[in-house]
Write an enzyme that holds these catalytic residues in place. Structure first.
Site, PDB file in Angstrom:
ATOM      1  N   GLU A 397       0.836  -1.209   0.000  1.00  0.00           N
ATOM      2  CA  GLU A 397       0.000   0.000   0.000  1.00  0.00           C
ATOM      3  C   GLU A 397       0.866   1.252   0.000  1.00  0.00           C
ATOM      4  OE1 GLU A 397      -2.821   1.015  -0.619  1.00  0.00           O
ATOM      5  OE2 GLU A 397      -4.323   0.524   0.869  1.00  0.00           O
ATOM      6  N   ASP A 398       0.361   2.318  -0.603  1.00  0.00           N
ATOM      7  CA  ASP A 398       1.062   3.592  -0.539  1.00  0.00           C
ATOM      8  C   ASP A 398       0.851   4.253   0.823  1.00  0.00           C
ATOM      9  OD1 ASP A 398      -1.623   3.912  -1.079  1.00  0.00           O
ATOM     10  OD2 ASP A 398      -1.374   5.440  -2.635  1.00  0.00           O
ATOM     11  N   ASP A 401      -4.866   5.430   5.662  1.00  0.00           N
ATOM     12  CA  ASP A 401      -5.401   6.621   6.319  1.00  0.00           C
ATOM     13  C   ASP A 401      -6.487   6.166   7.302  1.00  0.00           C
ATOM     14  OD1 ASP A 401      -6.281   9.183   6.792  1.00  0.00           O
ATOM     15  OD2 ASP A 401      -7.039   9.563   4.794  1.00  0.00           O
ATOM     16  N   PHE A 450      -2.097  16.221   4.317  1.00  0.00           N
ATOM     17  CA  PHE A 450      -2.261  15.589   3.013  1.00  0.00           C
ATOM     18  C   PHE A 450      -0.911  15.570   2.313  1.00  0.00           C
ATOM     19  CE2 PHE A 450      -3.684  14.641  -1.194  1.00  0.00           C
ATOM     20  CZ  PHE A 450      -4.752  13.781  -0.945  1.00  0.00           C
ATOM     21  N   ARG A 463       2.037  12.875  -8.749  1.00  0.00           N
ATOM     22  CA  ARG A 463       2.527  11.506  -8.551  1.00  0.00           C
ATOM     23  C   ARG A 463       4.003  11.374  -8.928  1.00  0.00           C
ATOM     24  NH1 ARG A 463      -1.957   8.176  -7.620  1.00  0.00           N
ATOM     25  NH2 ARG A 463      -3.810   8.587  -8.848  1.00  0.00           N
TER      26      ARG A 463
HETATM   27  P1  IMP Z   1      -8.182   5.086   3.559  1.00  0.00           P
HETATM   28  O1  IMP Z   1      -9.198   4.199   2.955  1.00  0.00           O
HETATM   29  O2  IMP Z   1      -8.826   6.249   4.301  1.00  0.00           O
HETATM   30  O3  IMP Z   1      -7.170   4.384   4.414  1.00  0.00           O
HETATM   31  O4  IMP Z   1      -7.429   5.816   2.370  1.00  0.00           O
HETATM   32  C1  IMP Z   1      -6.462   5.209   1.631  1.00  0.00           C
HETATM   33  C2  IMP Z   1      -6.330   5.851   0.308  1.00  0.00           C
HETATM   34  O5  IMP Z   1      -6.624   7.244   0.353  1.00  0.00           O
HETATM   35  C3  IMP Z   1      -4.906   5.756  -0.178  1.00  0.00           C
HETATM   36  O6  IMP Z   1      -4.684   4.558  -0.895  1.00  0.00           O
HETATM   37  C4  IMP Z   1      -4.758   7.005  -1.013  1.00  0.00           C
HETATM   38  O7  IMP Z   1      -5.235   6.757  -2.320  1.00  0.00           O
HETATM   39  C5  IMP Z   1      -5.676   8.006  -0.378  1.00  0.00           C
HETATM   40  N1  IMP Z   1      -4.988   8.903   0.565  1.00  0.00           N
HETATM   41  C6  IMP Z   1      -5.135   8.969   1.900  1.00  0.00           C
HETATM   42  N2  IMP Z   1      -4.362   9.920   2.429  1.00  0.00           N
HETATM   43  C7  IMP Z   1      -3.680  10.476   1.403  1.00  0.00           C
HETATM   44  C8  IMP Z   1      -2.722  11.516   1.319  1.00  0.00           C
HETATM   45  O8  IMP Z   1      -2.295  12.156   2.298  1.00  0.00           O
HETATM   46  N3  IMP Z   1      -2.250  11.783   0.078  1.00  0.00           N
HETATM   47  C9  IMP Z   1      -2.681  11.132  -1.043  1.00  0.00           C
HETATM   48  N4  IMP Z   1      -3.577  10.151  -1.002  1.00  0.00           N
HETATM   49  C10 IMP Z   1      -4.088   9.828   0.213  1.00  0.00           C
END
Ligand code: IMP
Length: 482
Positions: A397-398, A401, A450, A463
């Site tokens: 995963e990148d 959040d 962010f 990106r």
């Molecule tokens: P989650 O489902 O809230 O955990 O969000 C995960 C996804 O939200 C990641 O795979 C990213 O695509 C996006 N995301 C969450 N935070 C960031 C951020 O700070 N920068 C860019 N993308 C984010």
């Protein structure tokens, strides 16, 4: 108590009239509970529905019981008069002494003595129940049982009505998803969706949970916080309960400087109920959540560019090599499938795999983005190319959040029975976690900002930056003025 035949006839006539009215779900069931209480000359009535997992009884209507039901709701369906679940009418002569009653002490405090309970059946399956309570000991007659069963039948018919079905959409969606995954028949029972939310942000949050197929209940339980002369003087009702995660969520729309009082209540709640898992989402947290999908006041923000570099290219490379060393050590002698979700993971996946001296294959998935639409659920727009059954899978995963994306994807992958399934994330935004997904390998813990670059985007851009930077810190500050 005289429970005359004509009294029951009049009550059924009134109930049928209400059932055929244009009232909302709660008003309808509250009215049925009231008519039932009166007709049976009882002291209270409670109508509950089973949640989709058949674990909890969620109150949909009640009369004469406010303190009682607020204090013990939601009931555990398996601990509280479980015979009703088996489709039986149950009589409890004295609730304070009966081991089938989940909270005999509360029954005593609230002066509940006798209980009559009947199942609400749909095609012979219990989907809920109705209970009547009396303060004085009472022997229920056959006529009482058959009256209550008739009210239960009317309640079942009501639940079959199209508009009520709509109120239950969330549960159906989850069941559809599970049925598809596990190839099992769909269960007809569901969780209850309220007609009205106290605030639009709650409705938006519910849509977001729906999108990620996370089951929720709206305001299912109130916690007494303070008592005065034996009476409850202060209570706290969290906005949401997520049963699968055993998590309460309070979404506050108050300005940041006014949430002190709410924090005090939360501290008191945690002190009195240490077993309760509760998370406070401030207005700012919520706006940030929506901004990720381009919604809410912060979602429309103009962005000036990257304000601060958080991790340089070489810092990232060093950390990636360290992660790769740990992974290679743990998976020594095994074949590994790396699975990534497009597109944010591309840089990290490409670098990480080059440092793994293991037999590795890679695969990618893509999922749809939250669009704010009613009834929309997350969709896998690109699934894996190869089967992962029996394979060791490492989800790459990148950034994690809230954890909602990962939670959904892990559910999808584990349904395919891999030999093992673990997660490696480059960034962990732990401060905003809603769902505690297990993370085996973590690159960096990032602040609640962010971030962009090294694959991560904002509106599709940034990106290609070789570093990770913070995008717009001014928006992560107080935006409570909106
Ligand atoms: P989650 O489902 O809230 O955990 O969000 C995960 C996804 O939200 C990641 O795979 C990213 O695509 C996006 N995301 C969450 N935070 C960031 C951020 O700070 N920068 C860019 N993308 C984010």
């Amino acid at each position: 108590m005289s429970r005359s035949k004509s009294g029951y006839y009049l009550a059924l006539r009134q109930i049928a009239k209400v059932a055929n009215s244009a009232f909302g779900v709660r008003k309808t069931f509250n009215s049925i509970a009231k008519s039932t209480t009166k007709a049976m000359q009882a002291d209270g009535c409670r109508i509950s529905l089973l949640d989709s997992k058949k674990e909890y009884l969620i109150t949909v209507g009640a009369h004469g019981l406010s303190d009682l039901y607020l204090r013990k709701s939601p009931l555990d369906a398996h601990k509280s008069l479980p015979e009703i679940l088996d489709g039986k009418v149950v009589v409890v002569p004295d609730a304070t002494k009966d081991e089938r009653v989940q909270h005999p002490q509360i029954a005593k405090e609230q002066r509940v003595c006798s209980i009559l309970g009947a199942p609400i059946l749909e095609k012979e399956e219990t989907i809920g129940e109705i209970r009547v309570y009396t303060r004085e000991p009472h022997q229920f007659a056959e006529a009482d049982k058959s009256f209550l069963s008739s009210v239960a039948n009317i309640s079942a018919v009501l639940l079959n009505r199209a508009e009520l079905r709509q109120l239950l959409t969330r549960g159906y969606k989850a069941n559809e998803k599970q049925a598809k995954l596990a190839q099992v028949p769909q269960s007809p029972t569901t969780s209850l969706r309220p007609t009205e939310f106290a605030h639009p942000s709650e409705e938006e949050f519910a849509k977001l949970l729906d999108f990620y197929c996370i089951e929720w209940l709206y305001e299912p339980r109130s916690f007494p916080l303070r008592w005065q002369n034996g009476e409850i003087a202060e209570m706290f009702t969290p906005d949401f309960y997520l049963p699968e995660l055993n998590l309460y969520v309070e979404l506050t729309t108050l300005k940041q400087n006014l949430i002190t009082e709410k924090n005090r209540k939360l501290r008191q709640l945690k002190k009195l109920y240490p077993e309760v898992n509760i998370k406070l989402l401030t207005k700012n947290d919520f706006f940030k959540l929506l901004a990720k999908y381009g919604y809410g006041p912060q979602g429309k923000a103009k962005v000036e560019g990257v304000s601060r570099v958080l991790y340089t290219h070489s810092q990232i490379q060093r950390r990636v090599r360290t992660l790769a060393r740990h992974i290679s050590h743990d998976y020594a002698g095994q074949r590994l499938v790396l699975v990534g979700i497009l597109k944010g993971v591309v840089c990290f996946m490409a670098d990480l795999m080059q440092h793994l001296p293991l037999p590795v294959t890679i695969d990618f998935m893509a999922i749809s983005y939250y669009g704010g639409d009613d009834g929309q659920v997350v969709k896998i727009t690109k699934d894996l190319d190869s089967s992962i059954t029996g394979q060791h899978v490492l989800m790459v995963e990148d950034i994690v959040d809230t954890g909602m994306t990962l939670n959904y994807v892990l559910g999808h992958l584990s349904a395919q029975n891999p030999a093992s399934l673990r997660v490696c994330t480059l960034l962990d935004k732990r401060a905003r976690r809603l769902i505690n997904v297990p993370l085996e390998y973590i690159g960096f813990e990032v602040p609640d900002e962010f971030v962009v670059g090294y694959g991560l985007d904002y509106g599709g851009e940034y990106r290609n930056l070789p570093f990770i930077g913070i995008l717009y810190p001014e928006l992560t500050k107080d935006s409570e003025t909106q």
